[in-house]
Write a protein that holds these residues in place. Structure first.
Motif, PDB file in Angstrom:
ATOM      1  N   LEU A 180      19.180  -3.318 -23.751  1.00  7.73           N
ATOM      2  CA  LEU A 180      17.621  -3.332 -23.561  1.00  7.73           C
ATOM      3  C   LEU A 180      16.823  -4.300 -22.179  1.00  7.73           C
ATOM      4  N   GLY A 181      18.260  -4.700 -21.420  1.00  3.62           N
ATOM      5  CA  GLY A 181      17.549  -5.754 -20.679  1.00  3.62           C
ATOM      6  C   GLY A 181      17.132  -4.687 -19.140  1.00  3.62           C
ATOM      7  N   ILE A 182      17.848  -3.687 -19.470  1.00  2.00           N
ATOM      8  CA  ILE A 182      18.031  -2.346 -18.110  1.00  2.00           C
ATOM      9  C   ILE A 182      16.846  -2.426 -18.162  1.00  2.00           C
ATOM     10  N   LEU A 183      16.758  -1.737 -19.594  1.00  2.00           N
ATOM     11  CA  LEU A 183      15.011  -1.019 -19.854  1.00  2.00           C
ATOM     12  C   LEU A 183      14.285  -1.818 -19.761  1.00  2.00           C
ATOM     13  N   LEU A 184      14.260  -3.368 -19.414  1.00  2.00           N
ATOM     14  CA  LEU A 184      13.188  -4.201 -19.601  1.00  2.00           C
ATOM     15  C   LEU A 184      13.058  -4.468 -17.801  1.00  2.00           C
ATOM     16  N   ALA A 185      13.998  -4.889 -17.310  1.00  2.00           N
ATOM     17  CA  ALA A 185      13.577  -4.759 -15.383  1.00  2.00           C
ATOM     18  C   ALA A 185      13.238  -3.439 -14.921  1.00  2.00           C
ATOM     19  N   ASN A 186      13.256  -1.999 -15.352  1.00  2.00           N
ATOM     20  CA  ASN A 186      13.021  -0.817 -15.153  1.00  2.00           C
ATOM     21  C   ASN A 186      11.459  -0.661 -14.895  1.00  2.00           C
ATOM     22  N   ILE A 187      11.188  -1.383 -16.423  1.00  2.00           N
ATOM     23  CA  ILE A 187       9.805  -1.754 -16.519  1.00  2.00           C
ATOM     24  C   ILE A 187       8.797  -3.175 -15.519  1.00  2.00           C
ATOM     25  N   ILE A 188       9.521  -3.993 -16.132  1.00  2.00           N
ATOM     26  CA  ILE A 188       8.677  -4.607 -15.079  1.00  2.00           C
ATOM     27  C   ILE A 188       8.671  -5.132 -13.631  1.00  2.00           C
ATOM     28  N   SER A 189       9.656  -4.972 -13.424  1.00  2.00           N
ATOM     29  CA  SER A 189       9.944  -4.865 -11.436  1.00  2.00           C
ATOM     30  C   SER A 189       9.113  -3.984 -11.142  1.00  2.00           C
ATOM     31  N   PRO A 190       8.417  -3.100 -11.406  1.00  2.00           N
ATOM     32  CA  PRO A 190       8.014  -1.917 -11.047  1.00  2.00           C
ATOM     33  C   PRO A 190       6.412  -2.587 -11.442  1.00  2.00           C
ATOM     34  N   LEU A 191       6.155  -2.521 -12.102  1.00  2.00           N
ATOM     35  CA  LEU A 191       4.850  -3.183 -12.525  1.00  2.00           C
ATOM     36  C   LEU A 191       4.408  -4.739 -12.191  1.00  2.00           C
ATOM     37  N   ILE A 192       5.320  -5.318 -11.674  1.00  2.00           N
ATOM     38  CA  ILE A 192       4.446  -6.646 -11.122  1.00  2.00           C
ATOM     39  C   ILE A 192       4.521  -6.420  -9.467  1.00  2.00           C
ATOM     40  N   VAL A 193       5.131  -5.887  -8.963  1.00  2.00           N
ATOM     41  CA  VAL A 193       5.756  -5.606  -7.525  1.00  2.00           C
ATOM     42  C   VAL A 193       4.967  -4.514  -7.158  1.00  2.00           C
ATOM     43  N   LYS A 194       3.569  -4.554  -6.571  1.00  2.00           N
ATOM     44  CA  LYS A 194       3.166  -3.649  -5.823  1.00  2.00           C
ATOM     45  C   LYS A 194       2.806  -3.803  -4.535  1.00  2.00           C
ATOM     46  N   ASP A 195       3.294  -4.478  -3.977  1.00  4.09           N
ATOM     47  CA  ASP A 195       3.788  -5.364  -2.373  1.00  4.09           C
ATOM     48  C   ASP A 195       4.611  -5.689  -2.278  1.00  4.09           C
ATOM     49  N   LYS A 196       4.996  -5.950  -1.456  1.00  9.49           N
ATOM     50  CA  LYS A 196       6.564  -6.805  -0.639  1.00  9.49           C
ATOM     51  C   LYS A 196       5.982  -8.402  -0.599  1.00  9.49           C
ATOM     52  N   ASN A 197       4.720  -9.032  -0.870  1.00 12.80           N
ATOM     53  CA  ASN A 197       4.924 -10.007  -1.134  1.00 12.80           C
ATOM     54  C   ASN A 197       4.703 -10.942  -2.618  1.00 12.80           C
ATOM     55  N   GLU A 198       4.843  -9.561  -3.630  1.00 14.83           N
ATOM     56  CA  GLU A 198       4.778 -10.151  -5.121  1.00 14.83           C
ATOM     57  C   GLU A 198       6.637  -9.799  -5.524  1.00 14.83           C
ATOM     58  N   ILE A 199       7.568 -10.032  -4.354  1.00 17.05           N
ATOM     59  CA  ILE A 199       8.415 -10.251  -4.244  1.00 17.05           C
ATOM     60  C   ILE A 199       8.951 -11.691  -4.788  1.00 17.05           C
TER      61      ILE A 199
END
Length: 492
Positions: A180-199
Protein backbone atom coordinates in the motif's frame (compact mmCIF):
# COMPACT_ATOMS: atom_id res chain seq x y z
CA UNK A 1 -36.07 -45.86 55.36
CA UNK A 2 -38.08 -45.68 52.16
CA UNK A 3 -38.44 -41.93 52.56
CA UNK A 4 -34.72 -41.67 53.06
CA UNK A 5 -34.18 -43.77 49.95
CA UNK A 6 -36.61 -41.68 47.94
CA UNK A 7 -34.88 -38.54 49.14
CA UNK A 8 -31.50 -39.88 48.11
CA UNK A 9 -32.80 -40.89 44.67
CA UNK A 10 -33.98 -37.33 44.00
CA UNK A 11 -30.44 -35.97 44.37
CA UNK A 12 -29.00 -36.04 40.84
CA UNK A 13 -25.36 -35.20 40.33
CA UNK A 14 -24.94 -33.40 37.00
CA UNK A 15 -21.47 -33.59 35.54
CA UNK A 16 -21.09 -30.82 32.97
CA UNK A 17 -19.46 -31.68 29.70
CA UNK A 18 -16.60 -29.29 28.89
CA UNK A 19 -17.35 -26.89 26.04
CA UNK A 20 -14.32 -26.14 23.89
CA UNK A 21 -15.43 -22.65 22.86
CA UNK A 22 -16.32 -21.71 26.43
CA UNK A 23 -13.02 -23.11 27.65
CA UNK A 24 -11.15 -20.85 25.20
CA UNK A 25 -13.25 -17.87 26.27
CA UNK A 26 -12.57 -18.39 29.95
CA UNK A 27 -8.89 -19.28 29.64
CA UNK A 28 -7.63 -16.90 26.93
CA UNK A 29 -8.21 -13.17 26.86
CA UNK A 30 -7.56 -10.59 24.14
CA UNK A 31 -6.97 -6.90 24.63
CA UNK A 32 -8.20 -3.93 22.64
CA UNK A 33 -4.68 -2.50 22.61
CA UNK A 34 -3.77 -5.16 20.03
CA UNK A 35 -5.54 -3.03 17.41
CA UNK A 36 -3.34 -0.06 18.33
CA UNK A 37 -0.26 -2.23 17.89
CA UNK A 38 -1.56 -3.39 14.51
CA UNK A 39 -2.20 0.24 13.51
CA UNK A 40 1.36 1.25 14.43
CA UNK A 41 2.85 -1.58 12.38
CA UNK A 42 0.62 -0.75 9.40
CA UNK A 43 1.60 2.95 9.42
CA UNK A 44 5.27 2.12 9.98
CA UNK A 45 5.26 -0.42 7.16
CA UNK A 46 3.57 1.99 4.76
CA UNK A 47 5.86 4.88 5.72
CA UNK A 48 8.98 2.78 5.22
CA UNK A 49 7.91 1.57 1.77
CA UNK A 50 6.99 5.13 0.74
CA UNK A 51 10.48 6.28 1.73
CA UNK A 52 11.92 3.34 -0.21
CA UNK A 53 10.39 4.27 -3.57
CA UNK A 54 9.78 7.99 -3.10
CA UNK A 55 12.32 8.88 -5.83
CA UNK A 56 11.62 6.11 -8.36
CA UNK A 57 8.56 7.74 -10.01
CA UNK A 58 10.36 11.11 -10.27
CA UNK A 59 13.91 9.92 -10.97
CA UNK A 60 14.59 12.50 -13.68
CA UNK A 61 13.61 15.49 -11.52
CA UNK A 62 15.54 14.09 -8.55
CA UNK A 63 18.66 13.65 -10.67
CA UNK A 64 18.37 17.22 -11.93
CA UNK A 65 17.87 18.63 -8.43
CA UNK A 66 20.88 16.82 -6.91
CA UNK A 67 22.93 17.04 -10.12
CA UNK A 68 23.34 13.26 -10.01
CA UNK A 69 23.10 10.51 -12.61
CA UNK A 70 20.10 8.22 -12.97
CA UNK A 71 22.25 5.31 -11.77
CA UNK A 72 22.96 7.21 -8.55
CA UNK A 73 19.25 7.88 -8.07
CA UNK A 74 18.44 4.21 -8.73
CA UNK A 75 20.83 3.25 -5.94
CA UNK A 76 18.59 5.14 -3.52
CA UNK A 77 16.12 2.30 -4.03
CA UNK A 78 18.60 -0.54 -4.52
CA UNK A 79 20.27 0.21 -1.17
CA UNK A 80 17.21 -1.33 0.53
CA UNK A 81 17.88 -4.67 -1.15
CA UNK A 82 21.63 -4.55 -0.47
CA UNK A 83 21.19 -3.69 3.22
CA UNK A 84 18.35 -6.16 3.81
CA UNK A 85 20.34 -9.36 3.24
CA UNK A 86 23.07 -8.98 5.91
CA UNK A 87 20.88 -7.06 8.36
CA UNK A 88 18.01 -9.55 8.24
CA UNK A 89 19.88 -12.19 10.24
CA UNK A 90 20.39 -9.78 13.14
CA UNK A 91 16.80 -8.63 12.81
CA UNK A 92 15.37 -12.13 13.28
CA UNK A 93 17.53 -12.57 16.38
CA UNK A 94 16.40 -9.21 17.77
CA UNK A 95 12.69 -9.89 17.31
CA UNK A 96 12.85 -13.35 18.88
CA UNK A 97 15.26 -12.36 21.69
CA UNK A 98 14.70 -8.69 22.61
CA UNK A 99 11.01 -8.69 21.81
CA UNK A 100 8.48 -6.88 19.65
CA UNK A 101 8.39 -3.58 21.58
CA UNK A 102 12.12 -2.88 21.42
CA UNK A 103 12.28 -3.86 17.75
CA UNK A 104 9.36 -1.63 16.71
CA UNK A 105 10.62 1.39 18.64
CA UNK A 106 14.10 0.98 17.15
CA UNK A 107 12.73 0.62 13.62
CA UNK A 108 10.48 3.68 14.03
CA UNK A 109 13.43 5.80 15.17
CA UNK A 110 15.62 4.57 12.31
CA UNK A 111 12.79 5.32 9.90
CA UNK A 112 12.22 8.83 11.26
CA UNK A 113 15.94 9.64 11.53
CA UNK A 114 16.47 8.56 7.93
CA UNK A 115 13.58 10.69 6.67
CA UNK A 116 14.87 13.75 8.59
CA UNK A 117 18.42 13.23 7.30
CA UNK A 118 17.04 13.10 3.75
CA UNK A 119 15.33 16.43 4.38
CA UNK A 120 18.46 17.98 5.89
CA UNK A 121 20.47 16.91 2.83
CA UNK A 122 18.78 19.54 0.64
CA UNK A 123 20.21 22.36 2.76
CA UNK A 124 23.68 21.91 1.30
CA UNK A 125 22.75 21.55 -2.36
CA UNK A 126 24.66 23.92 -4.63
CA UNK A 127 23.90 24.51 -8.31
CA UNK A 128 26.87 22.75 -9.89
CA UNK A 129 27.88 19.94 -7.53
CA UNK A 130 26.50 16.71 -6.15
CA UNK A 131 25.75 18.71 -3.03
CA UNK A 132 24.79 16.48 -0.13
CA UNK A 133 24.00 13.34 -2.11
CA UNK A 134 26.08 11.28 0.37
CA UNK A 135 23.89 12.64 3.18
CA UNK A 136 20.79 11.75 1.14
CA UNK A 137 22.13 8.23 0.68
CA UNK A 138 22.91 8.08 4.40
CA UNK A 139 19.31 8.92 5.26
CA UNK A 140 18.04 6.34 2.78
CA UNK A 141 20.38 3.75 4.31
CA UNK A 142 18.95 4.39 7.79
CA UNK A 143 15.46 3.79 6.39
CA UNK A 144 16.79 0.60 4.77
CA UNK A 145 18.05 -0.61 8.16
CA UNK A 146 14.52 -0.25 9.52
CA UNK A 147 12.88 -2.28 6.74
CA UNK A 148 13.68 -5.85 7.95
CA UNK A 149 12.49 -5.01 11.47
CA UNK A 150 9.20 -3.75 10.04
CA UNK A 151 8.63 -6.53 7.52
CA UNK A 152 9.35 -9.35 9.99
CA UNK A 153 7.05 -7.93 12.70
CA UNK A 154 3.55 -8.90 11.39
CA UNK A 155 3.94 -12.65 11.93
CA UNK A 156 5.35 -12.14 15.43
CA UNK A 157 2.64 -9.63 16.33
CA UNK A 158 -0.17 -11.87 15.07
CA UNK A 159 1.14 -14.86 17.06
CA UNK A 160 1.58 -12.98 20.34
CA UNK A 161 -1.44 -10.67 20.39
CA UNK A 162 -4.27 -12.19 18.31
CA UNK A 163 -6.41 -15.31 18.87
CA UNK A 164 -6.07 -18.15 16.42
CA UNK A 165 -9.17 -17.13 14.41
CA UNK A 166 -7.72 -13.63 13.79
CA UNK A 167 -4.03 -14.39 13.20
CA UNK A 168 -4.10 -14.67 9.41
CA UNK A 169 -6.21 -11.52 9.06
CA UNK A 170 -3.92 -9.51 11.35
CA UNK A 171 -0.86 -10.74 9.48
CA UNK A 172 -2.52 -9.86 6.17
CA UNK A 173 -3.39 -6.30 7.22
CA UNK A 174 0.11 -5.62 8.54
CA UNK A 175 1.90 -7.24 5.59
CA UNK A 176 -0.22 -5.63 2.87
CA UNK A 177 0.43 -2.16 4.28
CA UNK A 178 3.88 -2.43 2.65
CA UNK A 179 2.59 -2.62 -0.94
CA UNK A 180 0.00 0.00 0.00
CA UNK A 181 2.90 2.34 0.78
CA UNK A 182 4.47 1.50 -2.59
CA UNK A 183 1.20 2.36 -4.30
CA UNK A 184 0.94 5.65 -2.41
CA UNK A 185 4.52 6.56 -3.35
CA UNK A 186 3.75 5.97 -7.02
CA UNK A 187 0.73 8.26 -6.71
CA UNK A 188 2.02 11.00 -4.38
CA UNK A 189 5.49 11.56 -5.84
CA UNK A 190 4.40 12.33 -9.44
CA UNK A 191 1.44 14.33 -8.11
CA UNK A 192 3.69 16.65 -6.06
CA UNK A 193 6.81 16.86 -8.20
CA UNK A 194 6.10 18.61 -11.49
CA UNK A 195 9.45 20.38 -11.41
CA UNK A 196 12.82 19.67 -9.78
CA UNK A 197 12.33 22.58 -7.36
CA UNK A 198 9.48 20.69 -5.67
CA UNK A 199 11.79 17.91 -4.40
CA UNK A 200 12.18 19.65 -0.97
CA UNK A 201 8.39 19.67 -0.57
CA UNK A 202 8.29 15.96 -1.37
CA UNK A 203 10.95 15.17 1.24
CA UNK A 204 9.10 17.21 3.84
CA UNK A 205 5.78 15.47 3.20
CA UNK A 206 7.29 11.99 3.56
CA UNK A 207 8.85 13.01 6.88
CA UNK A 208 5.41 13.62 8.46
CA UNK A 209 4.08 10.01 8.68
CA UNK A 210 7.54 8.76 9.74
CA UNK A 211 7.57 11.24 12.65
CA UNK A 212 3.97 10.51 13.68
CA UNK A 213 4.43 6.74 13.80
CA UNK A 214 7.70 7.15 15.75
CA UNK A 215 5.81 9.12 18.38
CA UNK A 216 3.02 6.53 18.50
CA UNK A 217 5.45 3.62 18.83
CA UNK A 218 7.61 5.27 21.49
CA UNK A 219 4.77 6.46 23.72
CA UNK A 220 2.06 3.92 22.93
CA UNK A 221 3.74 0.51 22.88
CA UNK A 222 4.29 -0.50 26.50
CA UNK A 223 4.97 -4.23 26.32
CA UNK A 224 6.06 -6.89 23.83
CA UNK A 225 3.43 -9.42 24.92
CA UNK A 226 -0.05 -9.03 26.44
CA UNK A 227 -0.60 -9.69 30.17
CA UNK A 228 -2.32 -12.98 29.34
CA UNK A 229 -1.92 -15.07 26.16
CA UNK A 230 -4.60 -14.90 23.42
CA UNK A 231 -4.17 -18.54 22.37
CA UNK A 232 -2.77 -21.86 23.49
CA UNK A 233 0.29 -21.56 21.23
CA UNK A 234 1.08 -18.14 22.70
CA UNK A 235 0.72 -19.56 26.22
CA UNK A 236 3.01 -22.53 25.71
CA UNK A 237 5.32 -20.71 23.33
CA UNK A 238 8.94 -21.15 24.28
CA UNK A 239 10.78 -20.38 21.05
CA UNK A 240 14.02 -22.18 20.45
CA UNK A 241 17.22 -20.15 20.87
CA UNK A 242 18.16 -18.38 17.65
CA UNK A 243 20.97 -20.66 16.46
CA UNK A 244 19.18 -23.77 17.67
CA UNK A 245 16.13 -22.61 15.72
CA UNK A 246 18.23 -22.12 12.58
CA UNK A 247 19.56 -25.65 12.99
CA UNK A 248 16.02 -27.05 13.32
CA UNK A 249 14.89 -25.17 10.20
CA UNK A 250 17.77 -26.53 8.13
CA UNK A 251 16.69 -30.07 9.11
CA UNK A 252 13.01 -29.40 8.38
CA UNK A 253 12.37 -30.70 4.84
CA UNK A 254 8.96 -29.07 4.46
CA UNK A 255 10.25 -25.69 5.59
CA UNK A 256 13.26 -25.84 3.25
CA UNK A 257 10.94 -26.53 0.30
CA UNK A 258 8.84 -23.53 1.31
CA UNK A 259 12.00 -21.45 1.75
CA UNK A 260 13.20 -22.26 -1.77
CA UNK A 261 9.90 -22.24 -3.67
CA UNK A 262 8.20 -19.26 -2.07
CA UNK A 263 11.51 -17.38 -2.06
CA UNK A 264 11.46 -17.99 -5.80
CA UNK A 265 7.94 -16.56 -5.91
CA UNK A 266 9.05 -13.41 -4.07
CA UNK A 267 11.92 -13.05 -6.56
CA UNK A 268 9.54 -13.41 -9.52
CA UNK A 269 7.30 -10.63 -8.22
CA UNK A 270 10.33 -8.41 -7.55
CA UNK A 271 11.50 -8.96 -11.14
CA UNK A 272 8.01 -8.24 -12.43
CA UNK A 273 7.76 -4.96 -10.52
CA UNK A 274 11.31 -3.89 -11.41
CA UNK A 275 11.28 -4.75 -15.12
CA UNK A 276 7.62 -4.13 -16.01
CA UNK A 277 8.15 -0.71 -17.59
CA UNK A 278 11.15 -1.90 -19.62
CA UNK A 279 9.25 -4.94 -20.92
CA UNK A 280 6.20 -2.94 -21.97
CA UNK A 281 7.80 0.16 -23.50
CA UNK A 282 9.49 -1.92 -26.20
CA UNK A 283 6.05 -2.85 -27.55
CA UNK A 284 4.79 0.73 -27.53
CA UNK A 285 3.13 0.93 -24.11
CA UNK A 286 3.63 4.25 -22.33
CA UNK A 287 5.15 4.78 -18.88
CA UNK A 288 1.71 5.87 -17.65
CA UNK A 289 0.20 2.57 -18.77
CA UNK A 290 3.04 0.63 -17.14
CA UNK A 291 2.36 2.56 -13.93
CA UNK A 292 -1.33 1.69 -14.19
CA UNK A 293 -0.49 -2.01 -14.58
CA UNK A 294 1.76 -1.83 -11.53
CA UNK A 295 -1.01 -0.16 -9.54
CA UNK A 296 -3.55 -2.82 -10.62
CA UNK A 297 -1.07 -5.50 -9.58
CA UNK A 298 -0.83 -4.04 -6.07
CA UNK A 299 -4.52 -3.15 -5.64
CA UNK A 300 -5.76 -6.60 -6.65
CA UNK A 301 -3.04 -8.16 -4.51
CA UNK A 302 -4.29 -6.29 -1.44
CA UNK A 303 -7.90 -7.20 -2.28
CA UNK A 304 -7.00 -10.86 -2.74
CA UNK A 305 -5.00 -10.89 0.50
CA UNK A 306 -8.02 -9.59 2.40
CA UNK A 307 -10.40 -12.20 0.92
CA UNK A 308 -8.03 -15.16 1.24
CA UNK A 309 -6.89 -14.06 4.69
CA UNK A 310 -10.47 -14.05 5.99
CA UNK A 311 -11.08 -17.46 4.39
CA UNK A 312 -7.94 -19.03 5.88
CA UNK A 313 -8.77 -17.66 9.32
CA UNK A 314 -12.05 -19.57 9.20
CA UNK A 315 -10.92 -22.80 7.51
CA UNK A 316 -7.18 -23.11 8.33
CA UNK A 317 -6.57 -24.36 4.78
CA UNK A 318 -3.11 -22.79 4.54
CA UNK A 319 -1.61 -25.43 2.23
CA UNK A 320 -4.57 -25.67 -0.12
CA UNK A 321 -4.88 -21.91 -0.59
CA UNK A 322 -1.14 -21.47 -1.09
CA UNK A 323 -0.88 -24.26 -3.67
CA UNK A 324 -3.94 -23.17 -5.64
CA UNK A 325 -2.87 -19.53 -5.70
CA UNK A 326 0.66 -20.40 -6.78
CA UNK A 327 -0.72 -22.50 -9.65
CA UNK A 328 -3.04 -19.71 -10.80
CA UNK A 329 -0.28 -17.11 -10.52
CA UNK A 330 1.99 -19.32 -12.65
CA UNK A 331 -0.69 -19.44 -15.34
CA UNK A 332 -0.99 -15.64 -15.15
CA UNK A 333 2.80 -15.35 -15.49
CA UNK A 334 2.75 -17.52 -18.62
CA UNK A 335 -0.03 -15.44 -20.17
CA UNK A 336 1.84 -12.23 -19.30
CA UNK A 337 5.02 -13.54 -20.99
CA UNK A 338 3.00 -14.03 -24.19
CA UNK A 339 0.70 -10.99 -24.12
CA UNK A 340 3.45 -8.54 -23.13
CA UNK A 341 5.21 -9.28 -26.45
CA UNK A 342 2.19 -8.16 -28.48
CA UNK A 343 1.41 -4.64 -29.60
CA UNK A 344 -1.87 -2.85 -28.89
CA UNK A 345 -3.17 -5.32 -26.29
CA UNK A 346 -3.66 -2.86 -23.44
CA UNK A 347 -6.80 -4.43 -21.98
CA UNK A 348 -5.30 -7.94 -22.03
CA UNK A 349 -2.05 -6.79 -20.40
CA UNK A 350 -3.92 -4.85 -17.70
CA UNK A 351 -6.21 -7.83 -16.99
CA UNK A 352 -3.28 -10.25 -16.70
CA UNK A 353 -1.40 -7.92 -14.34
CA UNK A 354 -4.53 -7.71 -12.17
CA UNK A 355 -4.87 -11.50 -12.03
CA UNK A 356 -1.15 -11.88 -11.34
CA UNK A 357 -1.52 -9.65 -8.29
CA UNK A 358 -4.82 -11.23 -7.20
CA UNK A 359 -3.47 -14.79 -7.03
CA UNK A 360 0.26 -14.29 -6.52
CA UNK A 361 0.90 -11.16 -4.54
CA UNK A 362 -1.98 -11.88 -2.16
CA UNK A 363 -0.60 -15.21 -0.95
CA UNK A 364 2.40 -13.63 0.81
CA UNK A 365 0.87 -13.27 4.33
CA UNK A 366 -0.67 -16.75 4.10
CA UNK A 367 2.69 -18.27 3.20
CA UNK A 368 4.26 -16.46 6.15
CA UNK A 369 1.68 -18.04 8.46
CA UNK A 370 2.36 -21.40 6.81
CA UNK A 371 6.06 -20.99 7.53
CA UNK A 372 5.25 -20.64 11.23
CA UNK A 373 2.88 -23.63 11.18
CA UNK A 374 5.48 -25.87 9.52
CA UNK A 375 8.38 -24.81 11.76
CA UNK A 376 6.78 -24.40 15.22
CA UNK A 377 8.20 -23.94 17.90
CA UNK A 378 10.97 -22.01 16.09
CA UNK A 379 10.54 -18.25 16.55
CA UNK A 380 8.09 -16.58 14.18
CA UNK A 381 10.55 -13.87 13.11
CA UNK A 382 13.21 -16.46 12.30
CA UNK A 383 10.99 -18.71 10.17
CA UNK A 384 9.38 -15.82 8.26
CA UNK A 385 12.59 -13.79 8.05
CA UNK A 386 14.65 -16.49 6.36
CA UNK A 387 12.05 -16.78 3.60
CA UNK A 388 12.30 -13.03 3.03
CA UNK A 389 16.10 -13.31 2.86
CA UNK A 390 15.79 -16.18 0.38
CA UNK A 391 13.52 -14.02 -1.76
CA UNK A 392 15.96 -11.09 -1.68
CA UNK A 393 18.94 -13.25 -2.69
CA UNK A 394 17.02 -14.92 -5.51
CA UNK A 395 15.72 -11.50 -6.62
CA UNK A 396 19.24 -10.20 -7.19
CA UNK A 397 20.23 -13.35 -9.11
CA UNK A 398 17.07 -13.37 -11.25
CA UNK A 399 17.28 -9.69 -12.16
CA UNK A 400 20.92 -10.05 -13.24
CA UNK A 401 20.19 -13.21 -15.27
CA UNK A 402 17.11 -11.76 -16.97
CA UNK A 403 18.99 -8.62 -17.96
CA UNK A 404 21.80 -10.73 -19.42
CA UNK A 405 19.26 -12.65 -21.54
CA UNK A 406 18.06 -9.53 -23.36
CA UNK A 407 19.00 -9.14 -27.02
CA UNK A 408 19.62 -5.94 -28.99
CA UNK A 409 16.99 -5.01 -31.56
CA UNK A 410 17.73 -3.03 -34.69
CA UNK A 411 14.17 -2.01 -35.56
CA UNK A 412 11.61 -0.87 -32.97
CA UNK A 413 8.73 0.79 -34.82
CA UNK A 414 6.37 0.75 -31.80
CA UNK A 415 8.90 1.51 -29.05
CA UNK A 416 7.90 4.07 -26.41
CA UNK A 417 11.14 3.69 -24.43
CA UNK A 418 13.19 6.73 -23.50
CA UNK A 419 16.50 7.15 -25.30
CA UNK A 420 19.29 5.16 -23.70
CA UNK A 421 21.16 1.88 -23.71
CA UNK A 422 18.08 -0.16 -22.83
CA UNK A 423 15.84 1.35 -25.53
CA UNK A 424 16.62 -1.35 -28.11
CA UNK A 425 16.44 -4.57 -26.10
CA UNK A 426 14.17 -7.55 -26.65
CA UNK A 427 12.59 -8.93 -23.46
CA UNK A 428 10.95 -11.93 -25.12
CA UNK A 429 13.40 -14.54 -23.81
CA UNK A 430 13.63 -13.05 -20.29
CA UNK A 431 9.82 -12.97 -20.02
CA UNK A 432 9.59 -16.63 -21.00
CA UNK A 433 12.42 -17.59 -18.63
CA UNK A 434 10.66 -15.72 -15.80
CA UNK A 435 7.48 -17.71 -16.49
CA UNK A 436 9.47 -20.96 -16.61
CA UNK A 437 11.12 -20.24 -13.24
CA UNK A 438 7.70 -19.49 -11.75
CA UNK A 439 6.26 -22.77 -13.07
CA UNK A 440 9.22 -24.87 -11.90
CA UNK A 441 9.02 -23.44 -8.38
CA UNK A 442 5.24 -23.94 -8.27
CA UNK A 443 5.34 -27.53 -9.53
CA UNK A 444 8.04 -28.51 -7.06
CA UNK A 445 6.07 -26.94 -4.20
CA UNK A 446 2.75 -28.54 -5.17
CA UNK A 447 4.25 -32.02 -5.56
CA UNK A 448 6.69 -32.20 -2.65
CA UNK A 449 5.43 -29.83 0.05
CA UNK A 450 3.55 -31.67 2.80
CA UNK A 451 3.44 -30.77 6.46
CA UNK A 452 1.25 -30.87 9.51
CA UNK A 453 0.11 -27.66 11.18
CA UNK A 454 2.37 -27.95 14.21
CA UNK A 455 1.19 -24.79 15.96
CA UNK A 456 -2.50 -25.65 15.57
CA UNK A 457 -1.78 -29.22 16.67
CA UNK A 458 -0.08 -27.94 19.82
CA UNK A 459 -3.11 -25.76 20.57
CA UNK A 460 -5.49 -28.68 20.10
CA UNK A 461 -3.43 -30.75 22.52
CA UNK A 462 -3.71 -27.99 25.12
CA UNK A 463 -7.49 -27.73 24.65
CA UNK A 464 -7.91 -31.50 24.99
CA UNK A 465 -5.86 -31.43 28.19
CA UNK A 466 -7.96 -28.61 29.59
CA UNK A 467 -11.13 -30.48 28.72
CA UNK A 468 -9.98 -33.61 30.54
CA UNK A 469 -9.00 -31.56 33.57
CA UNK A 470 -12.45 -29.95 33.69
CA UNK A 471 -14.17 -33.29 33.41
CA UNK A 472 -12.05 -34.81 36.17
CA UNK A 473 -12.71 -31.80 38.39
CA UNK A 474 -16.46 -32.10 37.86
CA UNK A 475 -16.44 -35.82 38.68
CA UNK A 476 -14.43 -35.21 41.85
CA UNK A 477 -16.83 -32.50 42.94
CA UNK A 478 -19.75 -34.85 42.34
CA UNK A 479 -18.18 -37.59 44.41
CA UNK A 480 -17.64 -35.17 47.29
CA UNK A 481 -21.37 -34.37 47.40
CA UNK A 482 -21.59 -31.19 45.36
CA UNK A 483 -24.94 -31.08 43.56
CA UNK A 484 -26.64 -28.66 41.26
CA UNK A 485 -30.18 -27.43 41.49
CA UNK A 486 -32.45 -25.51 39.19
CA UNK A 487 -31.21 -22.21 40.59
CA UNK A 488 -27.52 -23.16 40.59
CA UNK A 489 -25.42 -23.21 37.40
CA UNK A 490 -22.94 -26.05 36.88
CA UNK A 491 -19.38 -25.09 37.60
CA UNK A 492 -16.81 -25.21 34.81
Amino acid sequence: MEEDGDSDSDDVIRVPEPNEDLTKLLKYKVYKRRWFLLLVICILNSSNSMLWLSFAPVADQTAQFFHATLDQINWLSLVYMVVAIPVSFGTTWMLDTLGLRMSLILSSWLNMSGSILRLVSILGVTPYTLGNYPMLMGGQSLCALAQPLVIFSPTKMAALWFPEHQRATANMLASMSNPLGILLANIISPLIVKDKNEIPLLLGIYTIPASIVCLLATLGIRESVPPTPPSASAEISSSEPFFAGINLLLKNKAYMILLLCFGCGIAIFTCFSTLLEQMLCVKGYSNEFAGLCGALFIVFGILGAFVFGMYVDRTKNFIEVTKINMCLSSLACIVFAVVSQMEQQSYAVAAVCSLFGLFGFSVYPIAMELSVESSYPVGEATSAGLIFISGQIQSIVFIIVLQLLTKPLADLPYSACALGDNSALSWKVPALVMAALCCVGTCYFVIFFHTEYKRLKAEEAVFEGNGNELEDEAVNEGESGVTSTDNQSPRL
